[in-house]
Design an enzyme around this catalytic site. Sequence first.
Site, mmCIF file in Angstrom:
data_model
loop_
_atom_site.group_PDB
_atom_site.id
_atom_site.type_symbol
_atom_site.label_atom_id
_atom_site.label_comp_id
_atom_site.label_asym_id
_atom_site.label_seq_id
_atom_site.Cartn_x
_atom_site.Cartn_y
_atom_site.Cartn_z
ATOM 1 N N GLN A 57 -4.390 -5.290 7.014
ATOM 2 C CA GLN A 57 -5.337 -6.251 6.447
ATOM 3 C C GLN A 57 -5.317 -7.592 7.172
ATOM 4 O O GLN A 57 -6.018 -8.520 6.754
ATOM 5 C CB GLN A 57 -5.030 -6.473 4.955
ATOM 6 C CG GLN A 57 -5.207 -5.253 4.081
ATOM 7 C CD GLN A 57 -6.659 -4.822 3.957
ATOM 8 O OE1 GLN A 57 -7.576 -5.605 4.134
ATOM 9 N NE2 GLN A 57 -6.867 -3.536 3.662
ATOM 10 N N LYS A 78 -10.356 -0.774 10.204
ATOM 11 C CA LYS A 78 -10.422 -1.987 9.382
ATOM 12 C C LYS A 78 -10.728 -3.230 10.219
ATOM 13 O O LYS A 78 -10.787 -4.337 9.685
ATOM 14 C CB LYS A 78 -9.115 -2.176 8.610
ATOM 15 C CG LYS A 78 -8.836 -1.079 7.581
ATOM 16 C CD LYS A 78 -7.549 -1.338 6.831
ATOM 17 C CE LYS A 78 -7.151 -0.160 5.943
ATOM 18 N NZ LYS A 78 -8.042 0.027 4.781
ATOM 19 N N HIS A 96 0.859 -1.174 0.000
ATOM 20 C CA HIS A 96 0.000 0.000 0.000
ATOM 21 C C HIS A 96 0.902 1.232 0.000
ATOM 22 O O HIS A 96 2.011 1.203 0.532
ATOM 23 C CB HIS A 96 -0.872 -0.034 1.256
ATOM 24 C CG HIS A 96 -1.946 1.002 1.327
ATOM 25 N ND1 HIS A 96 -1.690 2.313 1.658
ATOM 26 C CD2 HIS A 96 -3.294 0.916 1.128
ATOM 27 C CE1 HIS A 96 -2.828 2.987 1.664
ATOM 28 N NE2 HIS A 96 -3.812 2.172 1.341
ATOM 29 N N CYS A 148 -4.637 2.356 -3.835
ATOM 30 C CA CYS A 148 -3.426 2.895 -3.202
ATOM 31 C C CYS A 148 -2.257 1.918 -3.362
ATOM 32 O O CYS A 148 -1.463 1.713 -2.434
ATOM 33 C CB CYS A 148 -3.665 3.199 -1.724
ATOM 34 S SG CYS A 148 -4.842 4.526 -1.455
ATOM 35 N N ASP A 189 3.179 -4.172 7.995
ATOM 36 C CA ASP A 189 1.882 -3.504 7.864
ATOM 37 C C ASP A 189 0.795 -4.557 8.061
ATOM 38 O O ASP A 189 0.550 -5.383 7.192
ATOM 39 C CB ASP A 189 1.769 -2.857 6.487
ATOM 40 C CG ASP A 189 0.427 -2.158 6.269
ATOM 41 O OD1 ASP A 189 -0.419 -2.170 7.190
ATOM 42 O OD2 ASP A 189 0.221 -1.600 5.175
#
Length: 406
Positions: free
Chosen positions: A200, A223, A120, A363, A197
């Site tokens: 997700q 999220k 991302h 993104c 990261d």
Amino acid sequence: MNNNILHDFPLLGKKFGDHTVTYLDNGATTQKPDSVIKAVCGYYGGCNANPHRGAYALSVKATDIYESARQKTQKFINAQSSDEIIFTKNATEALNLIAYSYALPRLQKGDEIVISIAEHHSNLVPWQFVAKSTGATLKYIYLAPDGHFDRHDIETKITANTKIVAVTHISNVLGLINPIDTIAAKAHEVGAVIVVDGSQSVAHIAVDVQKLAADFFVFSGHKMLSPMGIGVLYGKKALLDAMPPFLMGGDMIEYVEEQETTFADLPQKFEAGTQNVGGAAGLSAAIDYLEAVGFHTIEQIEQELITYALHNLRELPFITLYGCDAAEGKTGIVTFNVQDVHPHDVATVLDSFGVAIRAGHHCAQPLMKYLGVNATCRASFYLYNTKEDIDRLIDALKKVRSIMGY
């Protein structure tokens, strides 16, 4: 199970225009259950005050809510200490904090930063900035044909010159779970730190930052069922202790004199200004909700949905799927295009039938270029979605080309 969960989410099942909303954009943000909404409203309606700064009961209660959310987050991702949990406004801010406070003071010409082509922009643009500012080299791990990280690239591009490896736990475009523990082992072998990261992943699979061997791990609350405006940076205490503050101001100081300031200990050192206590209350309630459902159940729901979606999408001859088209090792994200129809037009047509998906570059423009497209459609599922939602998606997709004149 899904139908029982569905009743916990007040927005789902409502009509927008002529259709009941079929929400398939969970990769962007998730809907919020009643318990999260009540927790946020309960804070603002029952004990709104500034934490850490007052000796009166409301402020003490606000501090308790805020700090108990930190402790709950620590346990949620199995950090060693609550001091390793820094609240930010989102994963983007957390990654910028790492870039500014950890990377900029340490990197120099000849050093290397390794990221993946599937990142991302939030885990890509800061590292471009660091590389240009310090003279370091930015290198990419590319993908195997099935969309997974190329194992040869992991082995060869992380070298003795590598200082930072920054990779996504799960791609927001391809939905594939990446081998963080393997990458971490390689990074640590050469003395590099690994930044993960987890935006997700934390809502979809159980995360243990110690098992992953992550040096830094970031995610956004919105999220994972909690409100927007609250995020988390996990960092190993020794690393955070050695880093200068990212933002300066109130509540992150020890003493301030006319010419000098000393800073507070962790975690306050990185939490300047009045914090989002309502967001922390919502994050705490979201963690409670996820743990009550259980990640075994969440993964089971998503596997059933992704298997069903992939099977039905493969039956449509005008659909192109991107990345691995097998459900194994994949969370609830399906990325595709419709032949001869721009993704934005696809999304607009689907919206006319009440089906909400994401269309665009997500993104992740370098990944789009790597895949040979400018944009794609993305349907992303979560624990409250059902096979009926996928049926509505498929039915609407069958009408897209004819509506567009094909």
